[in-house]
Enzyme design. Structure first.
Site, PDB file in Angstrom:
ATOM      1  N   ASP A   1       0.802  -1.428   0.075  1.00  9.64           N
ATOM      2  CA  ASP A   1      -0.048  -0.087  -0.038  1.00  9.64           C
ATOM      3  C   ASP A   1       0.924   1.325   0.043  1.00  9.64           C
ATOM      4  O   ASP A   1       1.947   1.395   0.361  1.00  9.64           O
ATOM      5  CB  ASP A   1      -0.902  -0.024   1.158  1.00  9.64           C
ATOM      6  CG  ASP A   1      -2.137   0.764   1.091  1.00  9.64           C
ATOM      7  OD1 ASP A   1      -2.406   1.399   0.151  1.00  9.64           O
ATOM      8  OD2 ASP A   1      -2.674   1.103   1.995  1.00  9.64           O
TER       9      ASP A   1
ATOM     10  N   HIS B   1       2.531   3.204  -8.906  1.00  8.06           N
ATOM     11  CA  HIS B   1       2.219   1.879  -9.358  1.00  8.06           C
ATOM     12  C   HIS B   1       3.496   1.310  -9.882  1.00  8.06           C
ATOM     13  O   HIS B   1       3.847   0.335  -9.601  1.00  8.06           O
ATOM     14  CB  HIS B   1       1.078   1.533 -10.027  1.00  8.06           C
ATOM     15  CG  HIS B   1      -0.179   2.238  -9.178  1.00  8.06           C
ATOM     16  ND1 HIS B   1      -0.572   1.645  -7.924  1.00  8.06           N
ATOM     17  CD2 HIS B   1      -1.423   2.905  -9.434  1.00  8.06           C
ATOM     18  CE1 HIS B   1      -1.765   2.469  -7.383  1.00  8.06           C
ATOM     19  NE2 HIS B   1      -2.115   2.987  -8.445  1.00  8.06           N
TER      20      HIS B   1
ATOM     21  N   LEU C   1      10.885 -20.661  -4.562  1.00  9.19           N
ATOM     22  CA  LEU C   1       9.838 -19.803  -3.939  1.00  9.19           C
ATOM     23  C   LEU C   1       8.459 -19.547  -4.720  1.00  9.19           C
ATOM     24  O   LEU C   1       8.435 -19.574  -5.850  1.00  9.19           O
ATOM     25  CB  LEU C   1      10.439 -18.097  -3.765  1.00  9.19           C
ATOM     26  CG  LEU C   1       9.299 -17.088  -3.613  1.00  9.19           C
ATOM     27  CD1 LEU C   1       9.335 -17.154  -1.840  1.00  9.19           C
ATOM     28  CD2 LEU C   1      10.004 -15.780  -3.751  1.00  9.19           C
TER      29      LEU C   1
ATOM     30  N   ARG D   1       1.954  -4.787   6.267  1.00  9.75           N
ATOM     31  CA  ARG D   1       1.219  -3.735   5.476  1.00  9.75           C
ATOM     32  C   ARG D   1       1.887  -2.421   5.524  1.00  9.75           C
ATOM     33  O   ARG D   1       2.486  -1.993   6.577  1.00  9.75           O
ATOM     34  CB  ARG D   1      -0.305  -3.342   5.896  1.00  9.75           C
ATOM     35  CG  ARG D   1      -0.987  -2.546   5.268  1.00  9.75           C
ATOM     36  CD  ARG D   1      -2.084  -2.280   5.352  1.00  9.75           C
ATOM     37  NE  ARG D   1      -2.883  -1.348   4.212  1.00  9.75           N
ATOM     38  CZ  ARG D   1      -4.296  -1.465   3.938  1.00  9.75           C
ATOM     39  NH1 ARG D   1      -5.092  -2.319   4.586  1.00  9.75           N
ATOM     40  NH2 ARG D   1      -4.677  -0.495   3.102  1.00  9.75           N
TER      41      ARG D   1
END
Ligand code: IPE
Ligand code: IPE
Ligand code: MG
Length: 267
Positions: free
Chosen positions: A47, A64, A158, A215
């Site tokens: 975020d 972004h 992974l 977060r």
């Protein structure tokens, strides 16, 4: 293209290093993390892209775009530490409320990211997955992700799991519907429904629950992310916005995780 990231991928390739070997090299490099208590599954709510851009006088979409570099960086960092599953919340079922132009930009990012990185991810044994509803995703987004999933399906390193058009309430309702359909057909006794049955109907059915949730950007909420799966996960929040989240920040989160006592209701 991030040269450091490329360099790392090339080096691993030349050395033919496994995840475990990479993890032990990472501890040799001097981070103070314990190699025997690395979270198996790390989930991240990426975020703050928009605010990062705004603070620099840039359009939100620049955030972004820069966030994509952090995806590379943290994939590398997680692999080096020996994390087995990395789930990244990239687009929620509620993010369709955003302006059309921003959505269009975000939907082009998987294609851009994978066109730059897929070959390297394949060579480094990373398995790409998607967790979300495929409906509504534009064809070019879905086909890029599906190609990556297909071409990495046999990789054993992974697991890089993108939560794309993902919403937790929606997936729980869908799981309930599946069970209700079976019960209506007489194939399932409602009183026999277990937590495992409910979990098996979720989009994460082939993943262990996250050990650690991160977060970024200072928001202290889940925003409809993995509500069922995070029941006993450790939470770690930072004010840092996703585009400037570094390997050091990631290590800070893991370090804090390693200090926590997970009790699961016991002592
Ligand atoms: C996260 O950054 C990316 C997505 C939700 C797609 P935001 O776009 O939410 O950035 P902020 O929170 O508005 O700063
Ligand atoms: C959550 O972030 C979704 C993703 C990171 C993909 P949001 O920015 O959409 O969450 P809210 O709206 O601040 O809760
Ligand atoms: Mg946000």
């Amino acid at each position: 293209m991030n040269r450091f990231f490329n360099g790392w991928f090339r080096k691993k390739q030349q050395d033919g290093m496994t995840t475990m070997a990479a993890a032990s090299e990472s501890s040799r490099e001097g981070n103070d993390l314990s190699s025997d208590n690395v979270p198996r599954h790390v989930a991240i709510i990426m975020d703050g892209n928009g605010r990062w851009a705004k603070a620099r006088g840039l359009p939100r979409v620049a955030g972004h775009h820069n966030g994509m570099k952090t995806v590379k960086r943290i994939t590398k960092a997680a692999d080096r530490l020996g994390v087995r599953y990395l789930t990244l919340y990239a687009f929620s079922t509620e993010n369709w409320k955003r302006p059309k132009a921003e959505i269009e930009f975000i939907m082009k990012l998987p294609q851009e990211f994978l066109s730059l990185e897929l070959d390297e991810l394949i060579r480094n044994n990373v398995q790409v997955r998607m967790m979300g509803v495929k409906d509504l995703l534009p064809d070019f987004t879905l086909s890029a992700v599906e190609e990556a999933v297909r071409r990495t399906a046999d990789n054993t390193g992974l697991v890089l799991n993108f939560a794309l058009n993902y919403g937790s309430r929606m997936e729980m309702v869908e799981s309930a519907r599946k069970l209700a359909r079976q019960a209506a057909k007489g194939e399932l006794d409602p009183d026999a429904i277990s937590e495992a049955d409910f979990g098996a109907g979720l989009l994460s059915s082939d993943l262990p629950d996250p050990d650690l949730l991160i977060r970024t950007s200072g928001e202290l909420r889940l925003s409809n992310f993995m509500l069922w799966q995070l029941a006993y996960s450790e939470f770690w929040f930072t004010d840092v916005h996703w585009p400037e989240f570094t390997e050091d920040h990631f290590h800070e989160a893991i370090r804090e995780y390693q200090r926590r006592a997970r009790r699961y209701g016991g002592l």
